[in-house]
Enzyme design. Structure first.
Site, PDB file in Angstrom:
ATOM      1  N   GLU A 167     -41.119   0.264 -11.720  1.00  0.00           N
ATOM      2  CA  GLU A 167     -39.985   1.199 -11.863  1.00  0.00           C
ATOM      3  C   GLU A 167     -40.253   2.459 -11.072  1.00  0.00           C
ATOM      4  O   GLU A 167     -39.363   3.032 -10.442  1.00  0.00           O
ATOM      5  CB  GLU A 167     -39.767   1.544 -13.347  1.00  0.00           C
ATOM      6  N   GLU A 168     -41.517   2.893 -11.124  1.00  0.00           N
ATOM      7  CA  GLU A 168     -41.887   4.171 -10.509  1.00  0.00           C
ATOM      8  C   GLU A 168     -41.812   4.127  -8.976  1.00  0.00           C
ATOM      9  O   GLU A 168     -41.858   5.160  -8.327  1.00  0.00           O
ATOM     10  CB  GLU A 168     -43.287   4.603 -10.968  1.00  0.00           C
ATOM     11  N   ASP A 196     -36.794   4.527 -21.695  1.00  0.00           N
ATOM     12  CA  ASP A 196     -37.731   5.093 -20.723  1.00  0.00           C
ATOM     13  C   ASP A 196     -37.994   6.539 -21.121  1.00  0.00           C
ATOM     14  O   ASP A 196     -37.151   7.418 -20.918  1.00  0.00           O
ATOM     15  CB  ASP A 196     -37.092   5.006 -19.322  1.00  0.00           C
ATOM     16  N   HIS A 283     -45.535  12.598 -15.338  1.00  0.00           N
ATOM     17  CA  HIS A 283     -46.157  12.080 -14.105  1.00  0.00           C
ATOM     18  C   HIS A 283     -47.513  12.730 -13.804  1.00  0.00           C
ATOM     19  O   HIS A 283     -47.903  12.848 -12.640  1.00  0.00           O
ATOM     20  CB  HIS A 283     -45.193  12.196 -12.910  1.00  0.00           C
TER      21      HIS A 283
HETATM   22  N1  TRP Z   1     -37.199   7.108 -14.855  1.00  0.00           N
HETATM   23  C1  TRP Z   1     -37.983   8.316 -14.918  1.00  0.00           C
HETATM   24  C2  TRP Z   1     -39.424   7.943 -14.731  1.00  0.00           C
HETATM   25  O1  TRP Z   1     -39.831   6.878 -15.111  1.00  0.00           O
HETATM   26  C3  TRP Z   1     -37.810   9.011 -16.226  1.00  0.00           C
HETATM   27  C4  TRP Z   1     -36.440   9.525 -16.437  1.00  0.00           C
HETATM   28  C5  TRP Z   1     -35.460   8.902 -17.092  1.00  0.00           C
HETATM   29  C6  TRP Z   1     -35.959  10.761 -16.011  1.00  0.00           C
HETATM   30  N2  TRP Z   1     -34.354   9.696 -17.096  1.00  0.00           N
HETATM   31  C7  TRP Z   1     -34.630  10.838 -16.427  1.00  0.00           C
HETATM   32  C8  TRP Z   1     -36.535  11.807 -15.321  1.00  0.00           C
HETATM   33  C9  TRP Z   1     -33.864  11.936 -16.173  1.00  0.00           C
HETATM   34  C10 TRP Z   1     -35.765  12.900 -15.061  1.00  0.00           C
HETATM   35  C11 TRP Z   1     -34.434  12.980 -15.481  1.00  0.00           C
HETATM   36  O2  TRP Z   1     -40.175   8.718 -14.213  1.00  0.00           O
HETATM   37 ZN    ZN Z   2     -41.905   7.846 -14.637  1.00  0.00          ZN
END
Ligand code: TRP
Ligand code: ZN
Ligand code: CA
Length: 313
Positions: A167-168, A196, A283
């Site tokens: 996903e990242e 998530d 992160h």
């Molecule tokens: N998908 C992002 C990740 O895995 C996390 C995330 C989900 C996100 N919704 C968001 C980050 C909205 C910022 C804003 O890092």
């Molecule tokens: Zn992430």
């Protein structure tokens, strides 16, 4: 046994009729399709997070795509699901020259033409163990799946759980799954629920506002806890629900916040610290077990079960 009340199909009606039955009739009946979702044990969810933390610790500090820590995470989740009676499969793909894996788990039974699906990304970034992002969603849907098995839940619809790879790197695993899915299989997926980041240390309660029925299911649950939610506007297109939504599948999900700062208004209703990020370790190497709020993780895990039970009944 299935209770059927012509012209009256509300939960209240079914409960009212059930109340007229003898005890033996009730105990011999199949679980009511309107049965409330069970409580998800946050201790069990936290035990999965500890496992993810140890996996990272013994594999260079992360669980990122292409790393041994990612593969070990897949093996851990798959082992639990296989033992519980799920039908699992591992889908391979290549990204950045490295093999990635999606783990798919089907709960046998239910109407195969109506699938309710819940998914979370299982990979971390390179910089840390990824416990809130996204051990939290991964652990919550794992414990929900294990609870389905423990309760021997027999939903009307078919249940499928997924743990996405890469996903990242840009929703790679989930996009691969949707791309590979034949059109007739896609059309069977009635709901896709995405989790998530659901245990952020300075948590917010964000509910995806994509599909009104799914959104209402979640909001009803939080209403029962006296928690006010907000629509997740920043999440649009930022996680694994995006490829499903783009394929015309109704999507929903939960999010407790990443690097944006909590406002004073949000701190008023949710507690925590205004002017600080929802997840200051987003992160980063410090996204460890101590980077998870236990109450948010508990509430959100219970919300996962509420939606999985409610939408599949
Ligand atoms: N998908 C992002 C990740 O895995 C996390 C995330 C989900 C996100 N919704 C968001 C980050 C909205 C910022 C804003 O890092
Ligand atoms: Zn992430
Ligand atoms: Ca709980």
């Amino acid at each position: 046994m299935k209770l059927s009340v012509p012209g009256r199909t509300t939960a209240a009606a079914v409960i009212a009729v059930a109340g007229l039955l003898t005890t033996s009739a009730i105990s011999s009946a199949a679980p009511s399709p309107t049965a409330a979702a069970p409580d998800i044990s946050v201790a069990n969810v936290q035990a999965h997070l500890s496992e993810f933390q140890s996996i990272a610790a013994s594999n260079g500090g992360n669980r990122a795509h292409g790393s041994p820590g990612y593969k070990a995470s897949v093996d851990y989740v798959k082992g639990k699901l296989d033992e519980a009676g799920f039908t699992t499969s591992v889908q391979e793909f290549t990204s950045n020259g490295k093999t990635g894996y999606n783990l798919i788990a089907d709960w046998p039974g239910g109407d195969a033409d109506q699938v309710v699906m819940a998914g979370s990304h299982l990979d971390s970034v390179d910089s840390g163990p990824g416990i809130n992002d996204n051990g939290s969603g991964s652990a919550a849907i794992l414990e929900t799946a294990l609870t389905v098995a423990r309760e021997q839940y027999k939903p009307a619809k078919h249940l499928r759980f997924a743990w996405w790879g890469a996903e990242e790197l840009g929703l790679v695993g989930s996009s691969h799954y949707v791309d590979e899915l034949p059109a007739d299989e896609r059309s069977k997926i009635k709901d896709y629920l995405n989790f998530d980041m659901i245990g952020s240390p300075n948590p917010g309660y964000f509910v995806y506002d994509d599909d009104p029925t799914i959104e209402k299911t979640f909001k009803d649950f939080y209403g029962g806890l006296d928690l006010t939610t907000e629509p997740d506007e920043e999440g649009d297109g930022r996680s694994d629900h995006a490829p499903f939504k783009n394929a015309g599948i109704p999507v929903g999900g939960l999010f407790s916040g990443a690097d944006y700062e909590k406002t004073a208004e949000q701190a008023q209703k949710w507690g925590g610290t205004a002017g600080e990020p929802f997840d200051k370790c987003y992160h980063s190497a410090c996204d460890t077990e101590s980077n998870v709020d236990g109450t948010a993780l508990d509430n959100n895990s219970d919300a996962v079960a509420h939606a999985v039970w409610g939408l599949s009944a």
